[in-house]
Design an enzyme around this catalytic site. Structure first.
Site, PDB file in Angstrom:
ATOM      1  N   TYR A   1       0.881  -1.055   0.001  1.00 28.14           N
ATOM      2  CA  TYR A   1       0.109  -0.010  -0.072  1.00 28.14           C
ATOM      3  C   TYR A   1       0.763   1.239  -0.008  1.00 28.14           C
ATOM      4  O   TYR A   1       0.679   2.089  -0.745  1.00 28.14           O
ATOM      5  CB  TYR A   1      -0.705  -0.067   1.164  1.00 28.14           C
ATOM      6  CG  TYR A   1      -1.988  -1.143   1.054  1.00 28.14           C
ATOM      7  CD1 TYR A   1      -3.186  -0.968   0.424  1.00 28.14           C
ATOM      8  CD2 TYR A   1      -1.796  -1.975   1.628  1.00 28.14           C
ATOM      9  CE1 TYR A   1      -4.119  -1.972   0.428  1.00 28.14           C
ATOM     10  CE2 TYR A   1      -2.809  -3.387   1.965  1.00 28.14           C
ATOM     11  CZ  TYR A   1      -3.682  -3.153   1.154  1.00 28.14           C
ATOM     12  OH  TYR A   1      -4.561  -4.306   1.308  1.00 28.14           O
TER      13      TYR A   1
ATOM     14  N   GLU B   1      -1.730 -16.552  -9.615  1.00 29.82           N
ATOM     15  CA  GLU B   1      -0.585 -16.022 -10.716  1.00 29.82           C
ATOM     16  C   GLU B   1       0.833 -16.234 -10.227  1.00 29.82           C
ATOM     17  O   GLU B   1       1.533 -15.773 -10.725  1.00 29.82           O
ATOM     18  CB  GLU B   1      -0.762 -14.285 -10.365  1.00 29.82           C
ATOM     19  CG  GLU B   1      -2.059 -13.684 -10.839  1.00 29.82           C
ATOM     20  CD  GLU B   1      -2.163 -12.300 -10.786  1.00 29.82           C
ATOM     21  OE1 GLU B   1      -1.182 -11.706 -10.303  1.00 29.82           O
ATOM     22  OE2 GLU B   1      -3.209 -11.535 -11.115  1.00 29.82           O
TER      23      GLU B   1
ATOM     24  N   CYS C   1      -6.368  -4.976  -8.155  1.00 26.75           N
ATOM     25  CA  CYS C   1      -6.186  -4.470  -6.536  1.00 26.75           C
ATOM     26  C   CYS C   1      -5.636  -5.564  -5.787  1.00 26.75           C
ATOM     27  O   CYS C   1      -5.278  -5.309  -4.322  1.00 26.75           O
ATOM     28  CB  CYS C   1      -7.581  -3.892  -5.928  1.00 26.75           C
ATOM     29  SG  CYS C   1      -9.178  -4.811  -6.235  1.00 26.75           S
ATOM     30  N   HIS C   2      -6.074  -6.818  -6.131  1.00 29.46           N
ATOM     31  CA  HIS C   2      -5.585  -8.228  -5.343  1.00 29.46           C
ATOM     32  C   HIS C   2      -3.879  -8.226  -5.357  1.00 29.46           C
ATOM     33  O   HIS C   2      -3.460  -8.937  -4.304  1.00 29.46           O
ATOM     34  CB  HIS C   2      -5.990  -9.514  -5.990  1.00 29.46           C
ATOM     35  CG  HIS C   2      -5.524  -9.732  -7.329  1.00 29.46           C
ATOM     36  ND1 HIS C   2      -6.209  -9.113  -8.293  1.00 29.46           N
ATOM     37  CD2 HIS C   2      -4.636 -10.359  -7.885  1.00 29.46           C
ATOM     38  CE1 HIS C   2      -5.716  -9.481  -9.404  1.00 29.46           C
ATOM     39  NE2 HIS C   2      -4.466 -10.295  -9.083  1.00 29.46           N
TER      40      HIS C   2
ATOM     41  N   ASN D   1     -12.471  -0.028  -6.119  1.00 25.45           N
ATOM     42  CA  ASN D   1     -12.041  -0.589  -7.416  1.00 25.45           C
ATOM     43  C   ASN D   1     -13.367  -0.894  -8.074  1.00 25.45           C
ATOM     44  O   ASN D   1     -13.955  -1.915  -8.001  1.00 25.45           O
ATOM     45  CB  ASN D   1     -11.102  -1.582  -7.519  1.00 25.45           C
ATOM     46  CG  ASN D   1     -10.529  -1.640  -8.936  1.00 25.45           C
ATOM     47  OD1 ASN D   1     -10.961  -1.288  -9.993  1.00 25.45           O
ATOM     48  ND2 ASN D   1      -9.524  -2.638  -8.911  1.00 25.45           N
TER      49      ASN D   1
END
Length: 135
Positions: free
Chosen positions: A66, A125, A97-98, A89
């Site tokens: 962040y 991912e 945003c993850h 979002n």
């Protein structure tokens, strides 16, 4: 919000086919970069700057804290407020945003099943290792 912007909600498969196809490929592990255009009209200028910075600088399989995103965006938004912007979002997954995490762990997540959804996306991912009870 759509009314405020003079937009109407529509159910037109021709307009959503491309994004649904790309999301399907992403969830199947075949797509790492989305090609569909992002409609930023549902964001304020500050949200657009922060989310745009995330979208442009944090690729598949990588994360940013962040605080790092706050600094990168150049908006002067404090790290704590970045979480609120991520929670608002309007284009999650595509604007990832993850991929924004706390300096000492995953941090929060307002989508799906909360932090478990975030964990699932980051595992998909390859950022996180699968857990033994992974389905």
């Amino acid at each position: 919000m759509l009314g405020r912007l003079g937009l109407e909600e529509t159910d037109d498969p021709a307009m959503t086919a491309a994004v649904l196809g790309e999301l399907g490929d992403y969830y199947a592990g075949r797509l790492k970069v989305f090609g569909v255009p992002v409609d930023w009209r549902l964001t304020s200028p500050v949200q657009r700057k922060v989310l745009g910075t995330l979208y442009e600088t944090v690729p598949y399989g990588k994360v940013v804290t962040y605080g790092e995103l706050a600094a990168r965006s150049g908006t002067g938004v404090p790290a704590r407020a970045i979480g609120s912007i991520m929670g608002a979002n309007p284009v999650p997954v595509i604007v990832p945003c993850h991929r924004v995490v706390a300096g000492n762990g995953l941090g929060g997540f307002s989508g799906g099943d909360g932090v478990e959804s975030k964990r699932w996306l980051l595992t998909l991912e390859g950022y996180l290792q699968p857990m033994l009870d992974w389905d």
